[in-house]
Design a protein around this motif. Structure first.
Motif, PDB file in Angstrom:
ATOM      1  N   TRP A  48       8.351 -17.960  16.551  1.00 22.87           N
ATOM      2  CA  TRP A  48       9.166 -18.981  17.219  1.00 22.87           C
ATOM      3  C   TRP A  48      10.518 -19.216  16.566  1.00 22.87           C
ATOM      4  N   PHE A  49      10.669 -18.821  15.305  1.00 27.17           N
ATOM      5  CA  PHE A  49      11.911 -19.114  14.585  1.00 27.17           C
ATOM      6  C   PHE A  49      12.615 -17.839  14.150  1.00 27.17           C
ATOM      7  N   ALA A  50      13.945 -17.805  14.316  1.00 32.70           N
ATOM      8  CA  ALA A  50      14.767 -16.650  13.957  1.00 32.70           C
ATOM      9  C   ALA A  50      15.372 -16.786  12.563  1.00 32.70           C
ATOM     10  N   THR A  51      15.045 -17.830  11.860  1.00 32.18           N
ATOM     11  CA  THR A  51      15.573 -18.076  10.524  1.00 32.18           C
ATOM     12  C   THR A  51      15.047 -17.024   9.549  1.00 32.18           C
ATOM     13  N   GLU A  52      15.938 -16.528   8.680  1.00 35.87           N
ATOM     14  CA  GLU A  52      15.520 -15.560   7.668  1.00 35.87           C
ATOM     15  C   GLU A  52      14.407 -16.163   6.819  1.00 35.87           C
ATOM     16  N   GLY A  53      13.366 -15.403   6.586  1.00 34.94           N
ATOM     17  CA  GLY A  53      12.234 -15.874   5.800  1.00 34.94           C
ATOM     18  C   GLY A  53      11.145 -16.556   6.611  1.00 34.94           C
ATOM     19  N   ALA A  54      11.328 -16.670   7.919  1.00 34.68           N
ATOM     20  CA  ALA A  54      10.313 -17.322   8.753  1.00 34.68           C
ATOM     21  C   ALA A  54       8.980 -16.588   8.680  1.00 34.68           C
ATOM     22  N   ASP A  55       9.016 -15.298   8.403  1.00 31.44           N
ATOM     23  CA  ASP A  55       7.784 -14.519   8.331  1.00 31.44           C
ATOM     24  C   ASP A  55       6.917 -14.899   7.125  1.00 31.44           C
ATOM     25  N   ARG A  56       7.447 -15.700   6.212  1.00 31.60           N
ATOM     26  CA  ARG A  56       6.671 -16.138   5.046  1.00 31.60           C
ATOM     27  C   ARG A  56       5.943 -17.461   5.292  1.00 31.60           C
ATOM     28  N   HIS A  57       6.047 -18.005   6.503  1.00 37.03           N
ATOM     29  CA  HIS A  57       5.434 -19.284   6.822  1.00 37.03           C
ATOM     30  C   HIS A  57       4.511 -19.137   8.034  1.00 37.03           C
ATOM     31  N   GLU A  58       3.553 -20.050   8.143  1.00 40.20           N
ATOM     32  CA  GLU A  58       2.677 -20.101   9.309  1.00 40.20           C
ATOM     33  C   GLU A  58       2.840 -21.439  10.007  1.00 40.20           C
ATOM     34  N   ILE A  59       2.615 -21.407  11.309  1.00 40.07           N
ATOM     35  CA  ILE A  59       2.640 -22.609  12.130  1.00 40.07           C
ATOM     36  C   ILE A  59       1.382 -22.612  12.992  1.00 40.07           C
ATOM     37  N   ILE A  60       1.161 -23.712  13.669  1.00 45.05           N
ATOM     38  CA  ILE A  60       0.092 -23.776  14.668  1.00 45.05           C
ATOM     39  C   ILE A  60       0.768 -23.893  16.029  1.00 45.05           C
ATOM     40  N   GLU A  61       0.318 -23.096  16.967  1.00 43.73           N
ATOM     41  CA  GLU A  61       0.868 -23.108  18.331  1.00 43.73           C
ATOM     42  C   GLU A  61      -0.241 -23.459  19.307  1.00 43.73           C
ATOM     43  N   HIS A  62       0.060 -24.361  20.220  1.00 52.10           N
ATOM     44  CA  HIS A  62      -0.873 -24.658  21.302  1.00 52.10           C
ATOM     45  C   HIS A  62      -0.066 -24.729  22.588  1.00 52.10           C
ATOM     46  N   ASP A  63      -0.524 -24.033  23.598  1.00 53.49           N
ATOM     47  CA  ASP A  63       0.220 -23.909  24.856  1.00 53.49           C
ATOM     48  C   ASP A  63      -0.652 -24.293  26.041  1.00 53.49           C
ATOM     49  N   TYR A  64       0.012 -24.710  27.075  1.00 54.77           N
ATOM     50  CA  TYR A  64      -0.664 -24.821  28.363  1.00 54.77           C
ATOM     51  C   TYR A  64       0.355 -24.601  29.469  1.00 54.77           C
ATOM     52  N   ARG A  65      -0.119 -24.079  30.576  1.00 53.63           N
ATOM     53  CA  ARG A  65       0.764 -23.815  31.720  1.00 53.63           C
ATOM     54  C   ARG A  65       1.144 -25.118  32.396  1.00 53.63           C
ATOM     55  N   SER A  66       2.440 -25.244  32.722  1.00 51.09           N
ATOM     56  CA  SER A  66       2.869 -26.380  33.536  1.00 51.09           C
ATOM     57  C   SER A  66       3.146 -25.908  34.960  1.00 51.09           C
ATOM     58  N   SER A  67       3.315 -24.596  35.144  1.00 55.93           N
ATOM     59  CA  SER A  67       3.447 -23.956  36.455  1.00 55.93           C
ATOM     60  C   SER A  67       3.194 -22.468  36.237  1.00 55.93           C
ATOM     61  N   ASP A  68       3.316 -21.656  37.291  1.00 57.34           N
ATOM     62  CA  ASP A  68       3.082 -20.218  37.144  1.00 57.34           C
ATOM     63  C   ASP A  68       4.062 -19.553  36.187  1.00 57.34           C
ATOM     64  N   ILE A  75       4.208 -26.999  18.698  1.00 56.96           N
ATOM     65  CA  ILE A  75       4.219 -26.273  17.429  1.00 56.96           C
ATOM     66  C   ILE A  75       3.948 -27.261  16.305  1.00 56.96           C
ATOM     67  N   GLY A  76       2.952 -26.964  15.515  1.00 63.23           N
ATOM     68  CA  GLY A  76       2.616 -27.783  14.361  1.00 63.23           C
ATOM     69  C   GLY A  76       3.090 -27.099  13.087  1.00 63.23           C
ATOM     70  N   ILE A  77       3.779 -27.840  12.251  1.00 59.95           N
ATOM     71  CA  ILE A  77       4.286 -27.312  10.994  1.00 59.95           C
ATOM     72  C   ILE A  77       3.197 -27.483   9.923  1.00 59.95           C
ATOM     73  N   LEU A  78       2.801 -26.387   9.296  1.00 62.93           N
ATOM     74  CA  LEU A  78       1.752 -26.411   8.284  1.00 62.93           C
ATOM     75  C   LEU A  78       2.312 -26.527   6.873  1.00 62.93           C
ATOM     76  N   ASP A  79       3.493 -25.978   6.673  1.00 64.89           N
ATOM     77  CA  ASP A  79       4.066 -25.885   5.333  1.00 64.89           C
ATOM     78  C   ASP A  79       5.143 -26.950   5.155  1.00 64.89           C
ATOM     79  N   GLU A  80       4.901 -27.892   4.265  1.00 66.02           N
ATOM     80  CA  GLU A  80       5.836 -28.981   4.002  1.00 66.02           C
ATOM     81  C   GLU A  80       7.238 -28.464   3.646  1.00 66.02           C
ATOM     82  N   ARG A  81       7.313 -27.286   3.035  1.00 61.91           N
ATOM     83  CA  ARG A  81       8.618 -26.741   2.640  1.00 61.91           C
ATOM     84  C   ARG A  81       9.518 -26.455   3.842  1.00 61.91           C
TER      85      ARG A  81
END
Length: 84
Positions: A48-68, A75-81
């Protein structure tokens, strides 16, 4: 598509301009028959993020359809940093 980021997060983190096809949202958007998950997924922040170093962090993603053709993604942030 409206996007809302907390002020502390938006100072440092840039959202991608596309939907990662490997993310749960990307798979669901690509295949209309893909069932929605009832549970959040733990994924790399670089989905979800294009910031350099984003691959060193994890997030939680939850999705649902609002239309087709639209998804709501939480998006839940897991890492306080990520917030400092």
């Amino acid at each position: 598509m409206p996007i809302h980021l907390p002020a502390d997060l938006s100072r440092w983190w840039r959202l991608r301009t596309d939907v990662d096809p490997e993310s749960p949202a990307g798979r669901t958007l690509a295949d209309p028959n893909e069932p929605e998950s009832r549970y959040a997924s733990r994924i790399g922040a670089d989905a979800w993020f294009a910031t350099e170093g984003a691959d060193r962090h994890e997030i939680i993603e939850h999705d649902y359809r609002s239309s087709d053709e639209e998804m709501v993604t939480i998006i839940g942030i897991l890492d306080e940093r990520m917030m400092s």
